[in-house]
Design an enzyme around this catalytic site. Structure first.
Site, mmCIF file in Angstrom:
data_model
loop_
_atom_site.group_PDB
_atom_site.id
_atom_site.type_symbol
_atom_site.label_atom_id
_atom_site.label_comp_id
_atom_site.label_asym_id
_atom_site.label_seq_id
_atom_site.Cartn_x
_atom_site.Cartn_y
_atom_site.Cartn_z
ATOM 1 N N HIS A 60 0.788 -1.324 0.023
ATOM 2 C CA HIS A 60 0.060 -0.108 -0.144
ATOM 3 C C HIS A 60 0.995 1.262 0.153
ATOM 4 O O HIS A 60 0.349 2.402 0.041
ATOM 5 C CB HIS A 60 -0.885 -0.238 1.180
ATOM 6 N N HIS A 109 -6.528 -7.239 -0.512
ATOM 7 C CA HIS A 109 -6.565 -5.761 -0.497
ATOM 8 C C HIS A 109 -5.966 -5.165 -2.119
ATOM 9 O O HIS A 109 -4.932 -5.865 -2.582
ATOM 10 C CB HIS A 109 -5.886 -4.947 0.348
ATOM 11 N N ASP A 111 -2.966 -10.457 -2.798
ATOM 12 C CA ASP A 111 -3.552 -10.011 -1.681
ATOM 13 C C ASP A 111 -4.918 -9.623 -1.838
ATOM 14 O O ASP A 111 -5.098 -9.294 -2.828
ATOM 15 C CB ASP A 111 -2.664 -8.670 -1.141
#
Lengths: 568, 434
Positions: B108, B149, B147
């Site tokens: 992220h 996300h 992942d």
């Protein structure tokens, strides 16, 4: 006075040491009956020095290796309770296995109950194949032995004639494969090992020697004889440990060094850091089977004093042993002969080898001194490459903490202690080449026996305590169980670990006289168990140990202590 | 025998905070399971010691505000450095593939770093890609982010890079953090369709997970022809993950790994530390090493609870159709994508959940017929605590043409001049020359 005995493949050596002096050494050919060899050596040493003066005997023996070489593997079977994970069929188990339903997880919780009907079927099958000893290995049995115990109990009731063992009794190591192999191998050798130990005890009793007796372990520590019965595998590969400790006998107490033990066909290398032999990262292997025992971090060169030298395809070539050195009547020139030629060995005079070396050089159209230099270069280059490999492995040991990665770069040794026949010559040449400090200790032919005599008793305890499951386990077989009180913080966990350590050190006869029996802390850590944003417990991991090494540095000069000086 | 390299770095002495999901305990049971299996005695697996990444490695990717050291801890340097070490081992031919089983994670973390987003400060995979390209001359690299996300940080960093194919498969952003990763985020004008987002509906199982792998990811990779494939191996698609809603199993992850054949896999998220991580990490490791993973079955696994609903399957089929059609179309030319002004601009706000920072950012990418074009950014951040900084940054792409490179230094010089006469609008002026 301490006695050290080293049973090797060819010779059995013994030494008796009084404080810091070597009083007497003995060397006899190893007999077929190893216990008998040991008895003979001890008898000679006791006869001259008085049985009543002996206060400790340490034995290093190849017995376990010999017993395992007899390959009685077919009489032992393994019942496996693996649960989820690697396919057991892909793992290197030391004997036939049968997989049983039943599983424990990493927290010691039972995921699947053991299926005793499957156990019954498996055992019937094993019995039909002539298997009458059964080891039981359940994954995470050290965290919770209940399934292993249940199977063992069932076997005891239903098959009273079958000999059984549970893997958690043998080791608490976090490695199921090694524990399982450890349990199976223990079954294979325990009967004969038992017999061996009884023989030793009886013969010593006959000699009226009643001091404590220890066996040397692969990590250079010692184990009381009665515990050796419980953990017989610990004494496997004690030879290299004996040699490394023997090399330290006359060195500076906190030396950092390489030990080079040059044999006839191979040369073994070990690392000593601040007086403590470096252990292998993961553990030892017997044949190709991983076992729950840590030995020294050893590297070997396939070169030794008797390595033969020939001309092949117009080049100098080093090959396997064809016999002893040419100058001693052997068939071929060897590395030892080259040392003689160069004046680096006094076992013979250079005239003995000039002719043969000249002939070899002539066949290659070169000068004898060139050939000699090239042979030495090959040895030194190989040694350098192996040392590099060994240092690299040590420096690259995995790290699971930030502090380990950030800690200062490891300092490589720049000293070498050399043992074995050609030690003087090759050691000196290495020193000339690399500028290292080179040491050739006295009594080199009985270095292993000296190492055994001087070995410290060691204990390594790794505690894992889970205050949610209220259980603890350790790296040692049979040491673990429910937690009586909820440990609140790392300090309490450490106190608990120390209390176990003290209890064990009595059992293990740890010498009271060094470091006051206070173990060093290898690590201490705590993990918060957070469930639904609340702390539901803690896991503590505490590592304590007394490191291996030698008890006393010896005085090199005189065999006999001066009058009145022996007892101080 | 070529081996599988492993760096296991559980950072047993590091946590974001005591109760944070990204804490010491996260890989404890993975350690237990992997050690207990005896798998590290398998000669096909070679364990390496982690090492530190350097500031240079990080600056090659990020604009850390105000600098690298204030945005990182030792754990970040080690986590990033571990991937680099495996990258070296791969290039040197010591290993055939590798798994950086490390924390803290990184996917992220965007190009500009004002603080921690989604448990990440610096982007491990991006640092790896730029390191490998700068050091060894690789050009085309694919990153497949599995992942749960959306890998918004990695997407951001490579959004304008035509030589990095970024594919993210994740739970639909309408139902999960970070709320992005829709199919229309498909790369900047100079890197058209080099970003492929595959948002999946909650409740996707192994079946759906593997079908997008087979029908979108594999074909896209086959067309792109990367020199290396890197897998951001987050494990929170697992059916027990507490932060997401998918139904993938350890078997599903292993099969995906086996089919994707990544050269390097790097752990990302995954917070079912007891029920998923020990099993998924093990199964991925086994799959990479070419060992049998069929017996790695979670104790909680109940096949009847892990059936994909027909509705979910229909939805996934639509996404597959969308991407298959899209990827079959002729690519529009770059110049027309940049538009009449020949410059791409984007203004946006970025929220840093962990550190409660609100960043305001404006980006500019220039059209260049010969290279990916210069990238400029201006950014300021409002922080809940600490000082707010404004930054001006310019990035010269790795394979920039001489003209763009020259121009970058000119622009940077002009800005510095403005600052020197007290006319600068920013606290920091950064030039990134990869």
């Amino acid at each position: 006075m301490h006695i050290g005995v080293d049973v090797g493949g060819t010779y059995t050596d013994g030494v008796i040491i009084d404080h810091d002096r070597v009083i007497q050494t003995v060397k006899i050919p190893t007999k077929k009956n190893l216990a008998h060899s040991i008895e003979l050596v001890i008898a000679q040493l006791a006869a001259n020095n008085g049985a009543e003066n002996i206060d400790k005997i340490v034995i290093s023996t190849t017995l376990i290796t010999n017993l395992l070489a007899e390959k009685k593997h077919e009489s032992v079977g393994l019942l496996l309770l693996p649960g989820p994970g690697v396919n057991p069929a892909d793992l290197n188990f030391v004997c036939p296995t049968v997989v049983i339903r039943g599983a424990v997880d990493y927290r010691g919780r039972i995921i699947v109950e053991a299926d005793l009907r499957e156990v019954q079927q498996a055992v019937e099958g094993m019995l039909a194949k002539g298997i009458n000893s059964i080891a039981v290995a359940c994954k995470f049995s050290q965290r919770n032995p209940v399934l292993e115990n249940k199977v063992i109990e069932y076997l005891g009731q239903s098959y009273p004639r079958v000999i059984t063992i549970a893997s958690h009794r043998v080791s608490g190591l976090l490695n199921w494969l090694r524990r399982a192999n450890g349990a199976a191998l223990t079954l294979m050798i325990s009967e004969k090992y038992h017999f061996f130990i009884r023989q030793i005890e009886e013969s010593l009793a006959k000699m009226k020697i009643c001091c404590p007796i220890y066996v040397l372990k692969a990590d250079g520590g010692t184990l009381p004889l009665e515990l050796a019965l419980q953990y017989p595998l610990e004494s496997v590969f004690s030879g290299p440990a004996a040699s490394a400790l023997g090399a330290l006998a006359f060195a500076d107490k906190n030396i950092t060094s390489v030990v080079m033990d040059i044999g006839g066909t191979t040369t073994d290398l070990a690392i000593i850091l601040n007086g403590v032999p470096l252990l292998s990262e993961r553990g030892a292997f017997i044949d190709n089977y991983p076992i729950p025992v840590r030995g020294l971090a050893l590297t070997s060169l396939a070169l030794g004093g008797d390595t033969s030298i020939t001309a092949q395809n117009g080049r100098v070539s080093l090959g396997p042993r064809k016999g002893q050195a040419y100058c001693l009547g052997g068939p071929r020139l060897t590395i030892t002969d080259i040392l003689v030629y160069l004046g680096k060995s006094d076992i013979s005079s250079s005239e003995e080898v000039v002719g043969a070396l000249g002939e070899l050089a002539g066949s290659l159209g070169r000068k004898p001194q060139e050939i000699a230099a090239e042979v030495i270069d090959i040895f030194m280059d190989t040694l350098e490459a192996k040392l590099e490999e060994m240092f690299h492995k040590w420096e690259e040991e995995p790290a699971y903490h930030i502090w380990q990665v950030l800690s200062q770069q490891k300092k490589r040794p720049a000293a070498i202690i050399c043992l074995g026949g050609p030690a003087d010559g090759l050691g000196a040449l290495w020193g000339e080449r690399k500028g290292w400090d080179v040491q050739i200790p006295p009594y080199s032919p009985v270095a292993n026996a000296i190492g055994a005599a001087l070995a410290k008793t060691t204990l390594r305890l790794e505690l894992h305590a889970d205050t949610e499951q209220m259980r603890y386990s350790t790296n040692l077989g049979s040491v673990g169980g429910p937690l009586a009180t909820k440990l609140k913080n790392t300090d309490e966990a450490k106190q608990f670990a120390l209390s176990i350590f003290r209890e064990l050190s009595d059992k293990w006869s740890l010498e009271k006289d060094y470091t006051g029996n206070i173990p060093e802390t290898i690590y201490e850590e705590s993990f918060n168990l957070i469930r639904d944003w609340h702390t539901s417990g803690k896991i503590f991991q505490i590592g304590l140990q007394t490191p291996s090494g030698i008890q006393t540095v010896l005085h090199p000069c005189s065999k006999k202590a001066p009058e009145g000086g022996a007892k101080q | 025998m070529k081996k599988t390299g492993l760096i296991f770095f559980p950072a047993f002495d590091w946590a974001i905070s005591e109760t944070h999901p990204e804490r010491e305990e996260r890989l404890l049971y993975t350690r237990d399971q992997i050690f207990e299996e005896g798998i590290l005695d398998n000669p096909k697996i070679l364990e390496y010691k982690p090492r530190l990444a350097t500031n240079n490695d990080i600056n090659r990717v990020h604009f850390c505000v105000p600098d690298v050291d204030s945005q990182t801890t030792s754990a970040h340097f080690i986590s990033a450095g571990s991937s680099l070490k495996l990258g070296d081992a791969l290039v040197n031919g010591e290993i055939k593939n590798g798994f950086a089983l490390v924390r803290p994670p990184g996917h992220h973390a965007m190009r500009i770093v004002h603080g921690n987003r989604g448990f990440c400060n610096i982007n491990n995979e991006a640092i790896l890609v730029e390191y490998l390209r700068a050091k060894y001359g690789f050009k085309k690299i694919a990153i497949v982010d599995t992942d749960v996300h959306h890998g918004d940080g990695t997407q951001d960093i490579f959004y304008h890079d035509p030589d990095v194919l970024f594919i993210s498969v994740h739970q639909d952003g309408r139902t999960l953090y970070p709320g992005s990763g829709f199919v229309d985020e498909a790369g900047g004008p100079g890197a058209h369709l080099k970003t492929i987002n595959i948002p999946l509906p909650p409740g996707t199982t192994d079946e759906g997970f593997l079908s997008v792998c087979r029908q979108i990811i594999k074909p896209a990779l086959a067309v792109f022809q990367p020199e290396l494939i890197i897998n951001s191996a987050g494990q929170d698609n697992h059916f027990t993950d507490p932060l997401a809603n998918m139904k993938v199993t350890a078997q599903g992850y292993a099969k995906l790994t086996e089919e994707l054949k990544p050269d390097l896999a790097v752990l990302e998220g995954g917070y079912a530390i007891e029920t998923a991580l020990p099993y998924v990490n093990l199964s991925i490791l086994l799959a990479l090493a070419g060992e049998d993973y069929s017996k790695v079955v979670e104790p909680q696994y109940k096949p009847h609870e892990l059936k994909q609903s027909p509705e979910t399957t229909r939805y996934i089929t639509q996404i597959i159709n969308y991407w298959q059609e899209k990827l079959a179309q002729d690519a529009p030319d770059k110049e027309s994508l940049f538009g009449p002004n020949r410059i791409y601009t984007r203004r946006r706000n970025i929220y840093y959940d962990t550190d409660q920072i609100s960043e305001e950012q404006q980006e500019f990418v220039e059209y260049c017929p010969d290279c990916p074009g210069l990238y400029r950014v201006i950014s300021g951040a409002k922080k809940a605590y600490g000082r707010d900084y404004r930054i001006w940054g310019i990035s010269i792409p790795l394979y920039a043409c001489p003209h763009c490179r020259h121009r970058a230094y000119e622009l940077w010089g002009e800005e510095l001049q403005k600052k020197s006469i007290g006319n600068g609008a920013y606290d920091f002026y950064c030039l990134q020359d990869k």
